[in-house]
Write a protein that holds these residues in place. Structure first.
Motif, PDB file in Angstrom:
ATOM      1  N   ILE A  53      -9.938 -12.654   1.398  1.00  0.00           N
ATOM      2  CA  ILE A  53     -10.666 -13.342   0.319  1.00  0.00           C
ATOM      3  C   ILE A  53      -9.689 -14.153  -0.521  1.00  0.00           C
ATOM      4  CG2 ILE A  53     -12.026 -13.039  -1.787  1.00  0.00           C
ATOM      5  CD1 ILE A  53     -13.201 -10.525  -0.590  1.00  0.00           C
ATOM      6  N   GLY A  54     -10.105 -15.364  -0.851  1.00  0.00           N
ATOM      7  CA  GLY A  54      -9.387 -16.165  -1.839  1.00  0.00           C
ATOM      8  C   GLY A  54     -10.254 -16.323  -3.064  1.00  0.00           C
ATOM      9  N   THR A  55      -9.689 -16.224  -4.258  1.00  0.00           N
ATOM     10  CA  THR A  55     -10.494 -16.285  -5.482  1.00  0.00           C
ATOM     11  C   THR A  55      -9.780 -17.078  -6.566  1.00  0.00           C
ATOM     12  OG1 THR A  55     -11.552 -14.983  -7.227  1.00  0.00           O
ATOM     13  CG2 THR A  55      -9.535 -14.094  -6.289  1.00  0.00           C
ATOM     14  N   THR A  56     -10.562 -17.755  -7.417  1.00  0.00           N
ATOM     15  CA  THR A  56     -10.021 -18.454  -8.580  1.00  0.00           C
ATOM     16  C   THR A  56     -10.337 -17.708  -9.874  1.00  0.00           C
ATOM     17  OG1 THR A  56     -12.026 -19.789  -8.794  1.00  0.00           O
ATOM     18  CG2 THR A  56     -10.241 -20.697  -7.443  1.00  0.00           C
ATOM     19  N   HIS A  57     -10.876 -16.508  -9.768  1.00  0.00           N
ATOM     20  CA  HIS A  57     -11.256 -15.735 -10.956  1.00  0.00           C
ATOM     21  C   HIS A  57     -10.094 -15.596 -11.933  1.00  0.00           C
ATOM     22  CE1 HIS A  57     -15.316 -14.677 -10.149  1.00  0.00           C
ATOM     23  NE2 HIS A  57     -15.317 -13.569 -10.860  1.00  0.00           N
ATOM     24  N   PHE A  58      -8.921 -15.251 -11.402  1.00  0.00           N
ATOM     25  CA  PHE A  58      -7.809 -14.882 -12.274  1.00  0.00           C
ATOM     26  C   PHE A  58      -7.221 -16.101 -12.984  1.00  0.00           C
ATOM     27  CE2 PHE A  58      -7.324 -11.827  -8.516  1.00  0.00           C
ATOM     28  CZ  PHE A  58      -8.363 -11.034  -8.984  1.00  0.00           C
ATOM     29  N   ILE A  59      -7.044 -17.179 -12.247  1.00  0.00           N
ATOM     30  CA  ILE A  59      -6.488 -18.379 -12.884  1.00  0.00           C
ATOM     31  C   ILE A  59      -7.482 -18.967 -13.888  1.00  0.00           C
ATOM     32  CG2 ILE A  59      -7.271 -20.007 -11.094  1.00  0.00           C
ATOM     33  CD1 ILE A  59      -4.664 -21.525 -11.527  1.00  0.00           C
ATOM     34  N   ASN A  60      -8.771 -18.854 -13.594  1.00  0.00           N
ATOM     35  CA  ASN A  60      -9.768 -19.365 -14.540  1.00  0.00           C
ATOM     36  C   ASN A  60      -9.698 -18.635 -15.874  1.00  0.00           C
ATOM     37  OD1 ASN A  60     -10.679 -21.177 -12.675  1.00  0.00           O
ATOM     38  ND2 ASN A  60     -12.488 -20.001 -12.072  1.00  0.00           N
ATOM     39  N   ALA A  61      -9.443 -17.332 -15.843  1.00  0.00           N
ATOM     40  CA  ALA A  61      -9.346 -16.558 -17.086  1.00  0.00           C
ATOM     41  C   ALA A  61      -8.210 -17.058 -17.953  1.00  0.00           C
ATOM     42  CB  ALA A  61      -9.159 -15.075 -16.765  1.00  0.00           C
ATOM     43  N   VAL A  62      -7.095 -17.473 -17.323  1.00  0.00           N
ATOM     44  CA  VAL A  62      -5.945 -17.980 -18.075  1.00  0.00           C
ATOM     45  C   VAL A  62      -6.217 -19.386 -18.585  1.00  0.00           C
ATOM     46  CG1 VAL A  62      -3.529 -18.664 -17.909  1.00  0.00           C
ATOM     47  CG2 VAL A  62      -4.292 -16.537 -16.850  1.00  0.00           C
ATOM     48  N   VAL A  63      -6.678 -20.260 -17.700  1.00  0.00           N
ATOM     49  CA  VAL A  63      -6.915 -21.652 -18.077  1.00  0.00           C
ATOM     50  C   VAL A  63      -7.947 -21.745 -19.194  1.00  0.00           C
ATOM     51  CG1 VAL A  63      -7.806 -23.859 -17.239  1.00  0.00           C
ATOM     52  CG2 VAL A  63      -6.214 -22.541 -15.832  1.00  0.00           C
ATOM     53  N   GLN A  64      -8.952 -20.888 -19.148  1.00  0.00           N
ATOM     54  CA  GLN A  64     -10.006 -20.915 -20.160  1.00  0.00           C
ATOM     55  C   GLN A  64      -9.698 -20.026 -21.365  1.00  0.00           C
ATOM     56  OE1 GLN A  64     -13.450 -19.733 -17.894  1.00  0.00           O
ATOM     57  NE2 GLN A  64     -13.267 -21.478 -16.498  1.00  0.00           N
ATOM     58  N   ALA A  65      -8.503 -19.367 -21.342  1.00  0.00           N
ATOM     59  CA  ALA A  65      -8.129 -18.438 -22.423  1.00  0.00           C
ATOM     60  C   ALA A  65      -9.260 -17.454 -22.702  1.00  0.00           C
ATOM     61  CB  ALA A  65      -7.744 -19.204 -23.694  1.00  0.00           C
ATOM     62  N   ASP A  66      -9.764 -16.847 -21.646  1.00  0.00           N
ATOM     63  CA  ASP A  66     -10.907 -15.938 -21.726  1.00  0.00           C
ATOM     64  C   ASP A  66     -10.445 -14.595 -22.301  1.00  0.00           C
ATOM     65  OD1 ASP A  66     -13.095 -14.312 -21.357  1.00  0.00           O
ATOM     66  OD2 ASP A  66     -13.595 -15.140 -19.391  1.00  0.00           O
ATOM     67  N   GLU A  67     -10.728 -14.379 -23.575  1.00  0.00           N
ATOM     68  CA  GLU A  67     -10.233 -13.190 -24.269  1.00  0.00           C
ATOM     69  C   GLU A  67     -10.884 -11.896 -23.801  1.00  0.00           C
ATOM     70  OE1 GLU A  67      -9.416 -14.268 -28.671  1.00  0.00           O
ATOM     71  OE2 GLU A  67     -10.827 -15.780 -27.931  1.00  0.00           O
ATOM     72  N   ARG A  68     -11.941 -12.000 -23.033  1.00  0.00           N
ATOM     73  CA  ARG A  68     -12.556 -10.797 -22.479  1.00  0.00           C
ATOM     74  C   ARG A  68     -11.672 -10.170 -21.407  1.00  0.00           C
ATOM     75  NH1 ARG A  68     -17.843 -13.379 -20.258  1.00  0.00           N
ATOM     76  NH2 ARG A  68     -16.214 -14.858 -19.634  1.00  0.00           N
ATOM     77  N   HIS A  69     -10.807 -10.979 -20.806  1.00  0.00           N
ATOM     78  CA  HIS A  69     -10.064 -10.521 -19.640  1.00  0.00           C
ATOM     79  C   HIS A  69      -8.547 -10.561 -19.813  1.00  0.00           C
ATOM     80  CE1 HIS A  69     -13.916 -10.555 -17.783  1.00  0.00           C
ATOM     81  NE2 HIS A  69     -13.993 -11.868 -17.659  1.00  0.00           N
ATOM     82  N   LEU A  70      -8.063 -11.049 -20.950  1.00  0.00           N
ATOM     83  CA  LEU A  70      -6.621 -11.112 -21.196  1.00  0.00           C
ATOM     84  C   LEU A  70      -6.226 -10.067 -22.230  1.00  0.00           C
ATOM     85  CD1 LEU A  70      -6.252 -15.004 -21.427  1.00  0.00           C
ATOM     86  CD2 LEU A  70      -5.930 -13.553 -19.417  1.00  0.00           C
ATOM     87  N   ARG A  71      -5.044  -9.473 -22.043  1.00  0.00           N
ATOM     88  CA  ARG A  71      -4.616  -8.381 -22.930  1.00  0.00           C
ATOM     89  C   ARG A  71      -3.242  -8.682 -23.526  1.00  0.00           C
ATOM     90  NH1 ARG A  71      -7.231  -3.431 -22.084  1.00  0.00           N
ATOM     91  NH2 ARG A  71      -5.308  -2.272 -22.482  1.00  0.00           N
ATOM     92  N   PRO A  72      -2.940  -8.093 -24.696  1.00  0.00           N
ATOM     93  CA  PRO A  72      -1.610  -8.280 -25.290  1.00  0.00           C
ATOM     94  C   PRO A  72      -0.536  -7.606 -24.446  1.00  0.00           C
ATOM     95  CG  PRO A  72      -2.874  -6.662 -26.529  1.00  0.00           C
ATOM     96  CD  PRO A  72      -3.825  -7.277 -25.549  1.00  0.00           C
ATOM     97  N   VAL A  73       0.629  -8.232 -24.404  1.00  0.00           N
ATOM     98  CA  VAL A  73       1.711  -7.776 -23.531  1.00  0.00           C
ATOM     99  C   VAL A  73       2.946  -7.434 -24.360  1.00  0.00           C
ATOM    100  CG1 VAL A  73       3.256  -8.451 -21.643  1.00  0.00           C
ATOM    101  CG2 VAL A  73       0.853  -9.184 -21.634  1.00  0.00           C
ATOM    102  N   GLY A  74       3.566  -6.323 -23.998  1.00  0.00           N
ATOM    103  CA  GLY A  74       4.862  -5.980 -24.551  1.00  0.00           C
ATOM    104  C   GLY A  74       5.938  -6.454 -23.585  1.00  0.00           C
ATOM    105  N   VAL A  75       6.834  -7.332 -24.053  1.00  0.00           N
ATOM    106  CA  VAL A  75       7.888  -7.889 -23.208  1.00  0.00           C
ATOM    107  C   VAL A  75       9.190  -7.159 -23.490  1.00  0.00           C
ATOM    108  CG1 VAL A  75       9.203  -9.959 -22.618  1.00  0.00           C
ATOM    109  CG2 VAL A  75       6.768 -10.145 -23.172  1.00  0.00           C
ATOM    110  N   MET A  76       9.814  -6.638 -22.448  1.00  0.00           N
ATOM    111  CA  MET A  76      11.107  -5.966 -22.575  1.00  0.00           C
ATOM    112  C   MET A  76      12.140  -6.805 -21.829  1.00  0.00           C
ATOM    113  SD  MET A  76       9.934  -1.977 -22.070  1.00  0.00           S
ATOM    114  CE  MET A  76      11.175  -1.263 -23.148  1.00  0.00           C
ATOM    115  N   ARG A  77      12.960  -7.501 -22.582  1.00  0.00           N
ATOM    116  CA  ARG A  77      14.006  -8.339 -21.995  1.00  0.00           C
ATOM    117  C   ARG A  77      15.274  -7.509 -21.775  1.00  0.00           C
ATOM    118  NH1 ARG A  77      14.177 -14.296 -24.978  1.00  0.00           N
ATOM    119  NH2 ARG A  77      12.353 -15.178 -23.902  1.00  0.00           N
TER     120      ARG A  77
END
Length: 987
Positions: free
Chosen positions: A64-88
């Protein structure tokens, strides 16, 4: 085979049946996309199975190929994006470029959870910058716990080279001890070298992780409800597949699988994947023509598409991961055909898109489209041809000619040489192709061409990749490359590829520049078909993870009700939010120019043009200057005339290898450490101002950042008026100033000073050797001079010049006027030499560590001209040799030997720059076949026109002993000053 509007599902494509005319494809079935993922997948697969009349147990796998995930980012869909802790894992480094700085505001607000700076990190040769600190890691975990952050991205310097898992993997183990329910993503599993871009990709992947797991769970449920027990795979951006469990961990690797599936599917359908079928010494280009656009990609002999360069942009975020290099043009089956008031026919860019079947003439609508043109000319049997029989022949002829030119242009943009190519046409809109194409010797439109996406998914292979830097001193390079190839093949096998058929698909061997020893970066990819063992694996439909799949419905409702989106939330460019015509930089009554983020953007673009192809990647320094402003620092620029003549002035220059420059981001202390150390050699000297060593590239912005450590201003000017590849090519040295003592520092407490050397060349050699121990990236500081002397030997006003050029570019883009004309107006000592496209390129690293090469251009044809272009009556080509920077511009007749000199338009020390259509100049590392450029040149500062200047900075310095300096022939104009134009008038 099943194809939905957003999903491509491959079913029962057996490579063993490839001798059949249909290449083993049993059925093709399309179904509209449904709001519910599970129901849509079920309907698509069930339809294909019923049409093929096969049993469930005969299905070996589902892809299966899907555009679901990239669409969530491009549309800044807050239902599907979560805050991230970055450890450099960075030791003292990277602090100059904070995480999330270059994200669009809305994504930064959604995703920025917490950023940690941990001890650790690696040098390019995998030496530790410093060891990990376990107590420090656990303390940061406590902070993450207190903030409720469970999605964590771990990003280590040079982590893609850490094959033993000494740092990122070690940190992950500690994090999971402290936060056992956390989702932890390692950057080494996501992207290649290039720290910021890899970190950004890792952040995006981490933020989308729970949504991806929920979506893939829906895929599994759909397959399970159908009674299938075969394995599930998802297609990746590079044309290969990963199993569902791995896709749950790295959903970003599936973001752009659609175009890739089309490309690899085209290769399979055309039969070019079979042994001996690939055209001998020929380029193969795939054109996927849909309803609105044509996506074009070059195929490698492996059947995989050529990959994009160092970074791609996803939702406005620069990111680094494998994606195909795709060129898109506004031409599809639904593209509108219109006639202007002068009777000229235009094809696109507007399109009716998916409404073709209701709005196209042959389908009963009222809009003339490219599909209608094809039907009217008898080239397609679609719809009601009687509805287009009365269209004037001249109108159809013009439209047909324009379609042909658009296809030729798009294909040529993907070619790597001027040789003819084989073109494979796929996609439902491919009916618009009606004629032979110039530069194409064969056109193939295979059976099932409108299902290439699904076919590509079904026949995708499994891959493995190695990205490493190897020191070659005392080693056999062939053996090193061979060992890396075996490692890539082993990674593919571990991912599920059949050991008997896995092959190396690409080898990139890129010697490191500016290195006083032999080292190279290797990027090697291998791939092979799924092994029988992988195909026999079943029971993958229940996720093995115990993590929560997504945020609750209550949380979703809260987010959507409280966070309203605005267009400004998606803007990354600072100048995009203002009318540049009305923008005025801040200059106070004392004549001090206080630099803004918008000014930084203008300066970065202007400095790229003055870099003449060199100067290093300027993006980091641009971000560092913006970060300094956001942190409350003020960045003042002043005129030398406004300072006391006895004020001491110093500057620094980035010194090292570009590969390291983009990975081991500065700590921000390098220039200060070097400056403080050098000042110990000059008792009684107190620095009162900074100045750029070279205005070109990243170093044009460097003094603005360094000046914040000393609370001093930066002088409007530099010591080159351009960029040059060698330390001693600076104007002060033309007038007898000494290059020693000079100091370089690495930002990790290591400082090297050359107090005295026999000559300038010895200074260069010693510092290059020392730079190796310092990790191939440092800041180098030259001896101080007072303002009086700076005014005598410097090239003043170049900071303003860069600003005016950059401002002109952005204003032209905003007003839709000619960018090149705007650049010339900003610098009247310039001239447009040529507008053309790259048709030939050679490049290698010399024994001195400099990039040498030759680029050849041919004129832009009349049918390729854009707004503001002037047709060239001269049919000659242009070549430009370079050693990091472009050395001269020469017109010559096509086919003329490089040994036979043509017409030299100008040489160094005059400035020569290749500017892209976006107004940003191309460094020599950015050159590629087919890229459209305009060659501009500027008269150098009068210091370079002296006898000494021509001797030191002219063509003979770069090995052209038979070539005298050829001036541009334009007078030099003293740059206009920002401080004078915008200084408030005095009463």
């Amino acid at each position: 085979m099943a194809v939905g509007a957003h999903y491509r599902i491959g079913v029962d494509v057996d490579p063993g049946e490839s001798s059949e005319p249909n290449r083993g494809i049993r059925s093709a079935f399309k179904t509209p996309t449904t709001p519910d993922v599970t129901e849509g997948i079920k309907a698509a697969i069930q339809g294909a199975i019923n049409k093929a009349d096969v049993t469930l147990d005969s299905i070996a796998s589902v892809m299966i190929g899907t555009t679901h995930f990239i669409n969530a980012v491009v549309q800044a869909d807050e239902r599907h994006l979560r805050p991230v802790g970055v450890m450099r894992i960075c030791g003292p480094y990277t602090k100059e470029n904070p995480a999330f700085l270059d994200f669009p505001p809305i994504l930064r607000r959604i995703m920025r959870g917490h950023v940690s700076y941990l001890d650790g990190g690696l040098e390019f040769d995998t030496r530790e910058i410093m060891p990990l600190n376990e107590d420090q890691i656990r303390q940061e975990c406590a902070t993450l716990r207190s903030k409720g952050i469970q999605d964590i991205a771990i990003v280590g310097i040079f982590s893609p080279l850490d094959i033993k898992g000494l740092q990122e993997e070690a940190v992950r183990k500690i994090v999971l001890q402290e936060l056992p329910d956390a989702d932890v993503v390692l950057s080494s599993e996501i992207g290649q070298l290039g720290y910021l871009e890899r970190e950004n990709a890792t952040i995006l992947n981490t933020s989308i992780l729970k949504f991806a797991r929920s979506t893939i769970k829906g895929f599994k449920q759909a397959i399970s409800l159908l009674g299938l027990t075969c394995p599930l795979f998802l297609t990746q951006n590079d044309g290969t597949i990963i199993d569902a469990l791995q896709a749950e961990k790295c959903p970003i690797k599936t973001f752009s699988s659609g175009p890739t599936n089309s490309m690899s599917g085209a290769a399979y359908l055309s039969g070019l994947d079979t042994r001996g079928a690939w055209p001998t010494n020929a380029q193969v280009i795939v054109a996927d023509i849909g309803g609105t656009t044509t996506d074009v990609c070059a195929l490698l002999p492996s059947g995989f598409p050529r990959q994009a360069g160092t970074w791609v942009e996803i939702g406005g975020v620069r990111s680094s991961f494998s994606m195909p290099e795709v060129f898109s043009v506004a031409l599809g089956g639904g593209t509108k055909v219109e006639v202007d008031s002068d009777g000229k026919v235009h094809v696109g860019p507007e399109s009716v898109g998916h409404r073709l079947i209701s709005e196209g003439l042959v389908f009963g609508g009222n809009t003339l489209t490219t599909t209608d043109v094809a039907v009217a000319l008898g080239k397609a049997n679609i719809g009601d041809a009687s509805r287009v029989k009365d269209i004037p022949v001249e109108k159809l002829s013009q439209a047909r000619s324009r379609i042909k030119k658009l296809l030729e242009y798009s294909v040529d943009s993907m070619k790597l040489s001027a040789d003819d190519a084989t073109v494979i046409l796929v996609g439902g809109g491919s009916v618009v192709h009606m004629d032979d194409l110039e530069g194409v010797n064969k056109i193939i439109r295979p059976q099932f061409h409108d299902c290439a996406n699904a076919v590509g998914a079904a026949i995708a292979k499994v891959s493995g990749q190695v990205d490493t830097v190897e020191v070659l001193e005392g080693r056999d390079e062939k053996e090193v490359v061979a060992a890396a190839c075996e490692e890539a093949k082993q990674k593919a096998i571990e991912a599920g590829a059949d050991p008997l058929y896995v092959e190396v698909t690409s080898v990139e061997n890129m010697p490191l520049e500016y290195v006083a020893m032999k080292a190279t970066r290797l990027i090697i990819r291998a791939a092979g078909p799924l092994s029988k063992t992988a195909l026999l694996v079943s029971g993958r439909y229940e996720s093995t993870t115990t993590h929560a799949d997504d945020i609750t419905e209550h949380q979703k409702a809260s987010i959507m009700s409280n966070q309203e989106k605005h267009a400004s939330d998606f803007i990354v460019s600072p100048s995009a939010s203002v009318d540049i015509r009305d923008y005025r930089p801040e200059v106070d009554e004392k004549g001090i120019w206080w630099v803004s983020e918008i000014d930084c953007e203008f300066l970065a673009t202007g400095c790229s043009i003055l870099a003449c192809g060199g100067g290093g990647p300027g993006y980091m320094c641009y971000l560092a200057a913006r970060a300094a402003i956001q942190q409350g620092h003020r960045l003042p620029i002043v005129e030398a005339d406004d300072l006391d003549p006895d004020t001491w002035v110093m500057g620094s220059v980035s010194y090292g290898a570009p590969t390291v420059t983009t990975e081991r981001l500065p700590s921000g202390t390098e220039a200060k450490d070097a400056t403080d150390a050098l000042l110990t050699c000059f008792p009684g000297v107190k620095m009162g101002a900074q100045i750029a060593i070279e205005i070109g590239g990243m170093n044009g912005l460097r003094p603005l950042v360094t000046a914040t450590d000393y609370n001093v201003p930066t002088i409007d000017g530099d010591y080159m008026g351009r960029a040059y590849p060698r330390l001693y090519l600076m104007t002060p040295f033309l007038f007898g100033e000494s290059a020693t003592p000079c100091t370089q520092a690495d930002g990790n407490g290591n400082v090297v000073t050359v107090h005295k050397a026999a000559d300038f060349h010895a200074v260069e050699r010693i510092h290059r050797k020392a730079g190796l121990e310092l990790g191939l990236f440092s800041q180098l500081v030259c001896p101080p001079m007072n303002v009086k002397r700076v005014k005598e030997v410097g090239t003043l006003g170049t900071t303003s010049l860069a600003w005016y050029i950059g401002r002109a570019v952005y204003l032209a883009k905003q007003r839709k006027t000619s960018i090149m004309d705007a650049i010339m107006e900003a610098n009247p000592s310039g001239r447009i030499l040529y507008t053309g496209k790259i048709i030939s390129l050679t490049r290698h690293v010399s024994s001195g560590g400099y990039t040498e090469g030759l680029v050849e251009l041919k004129p832009i044809g009349a049918d390729e001209q854009e707004y503001g272009d002037t047709a060239l009556t001269d049919t000659r080509h242009m070549r430009l040799p370079f050693q990091n920077e472009y050395l001269y511009a020469e017109l010559f007749n096509p086919g003329q030997s490089t040994k036979d000199r043509g017409e030299i338009l100008c040489t160094v020390p005059d400035l020569i720059s290749l500017v892209g259509t976006d107004g940003y100049a191309l460094g020599t590392q950015d050159l590629r076949y087919g890229v459209r450029v305009t060659v501009v040149a500027f008269t150098a500062h009068p210091h370079w026109y002296t006898e000494k200047g021509i001797e030191v900075g002219g063509p003979k310095e770069f090995g052209y002993k038979d070539l005298d300096f050829v001036p541009l022939g334009k007078p030099y104009y003293e740059p206009k000053r920002v401080t004078k134009e915008f200084r408030p008038s005095r009463a």
